[in-house]
Each structure stands twice: as C-alpha cells, then as structure tokens.
Write a protein that holds these residues in place. Structure first.
Motif: not given
Length: 92
Positions: A57-68
């Motif tokens: 399924a579609q999900k949201t992820a985080r790029n911790i180094s860029k905080n996005t």
C-alpha cells in the motif's frame, strides 16, 4: 547454483542436449515473469511452492537527514512462498 549449472545438471540427468534444456528453462522463467508482472496471476507449483504477487500500500516515509517526508506509491512485488514439505526438508 547458477542457471548455467542448473541447465548442465538437468542435461546430464536426462541426456537431453544442453541447448534444448536451456530453452526450456528460459521459457519456464519467462512464463512465470509474464504471469506475475503482466497478468498479476500467482503461479502454484505443487510440491515446490508458489510465486505470488504481493501488494504494498501507499505509505509516507521520512528522510531523517534532510528532515523531509516523501510518499512511496502503492506497488506490487514478486515473492516466493515455499510449500510445507519444502520447508520441512530445509529444517533437516
């Protein structure tokens, strides 16, 4: 074990020419690819296992180094599920 080793082993065991065995193995693999990718159909091989299509399924992820945050779209993945007798044989 590589595909070439599989072809060589089958050719030795059956006495069939290695080129003919290679064509059969390639056709087998292509049929599984087509069934999974194009037709979204699972492939069941009794006594061996199943090649299945898993839906993510579609999900949201985080790029911790860029905080996005970013959205990972829904997608299908191929997977292999061995049969019970195959799993039991591996446990020995």
């Amino acid at each position: 074990m590589t595909k070439a080793e599989i072809v060589k082993t089958i050719a030795m065991q059956t006495g069939v020419n290695a080129k003919e065995v290679s064509v059969v193995v390639e056709s087998f693999m292509e049929e599984i690819r087509t069934s999974l990718a194009n037709n979204k159909e699972n492939v069941y091989l009794r006594g061996f296992g199943s090649f299945i299509v898993k839906h993510r399924a579609q999900k949201t992820a985080r790029n911790i180094s860029k905080n996005t945050t970013l959205v990972i779209e829904a997608h299908d993945l191929p997977a292999f599920k061995p049969c019970k007798s195959f799993i039991d044989r591996m446990d020995k």
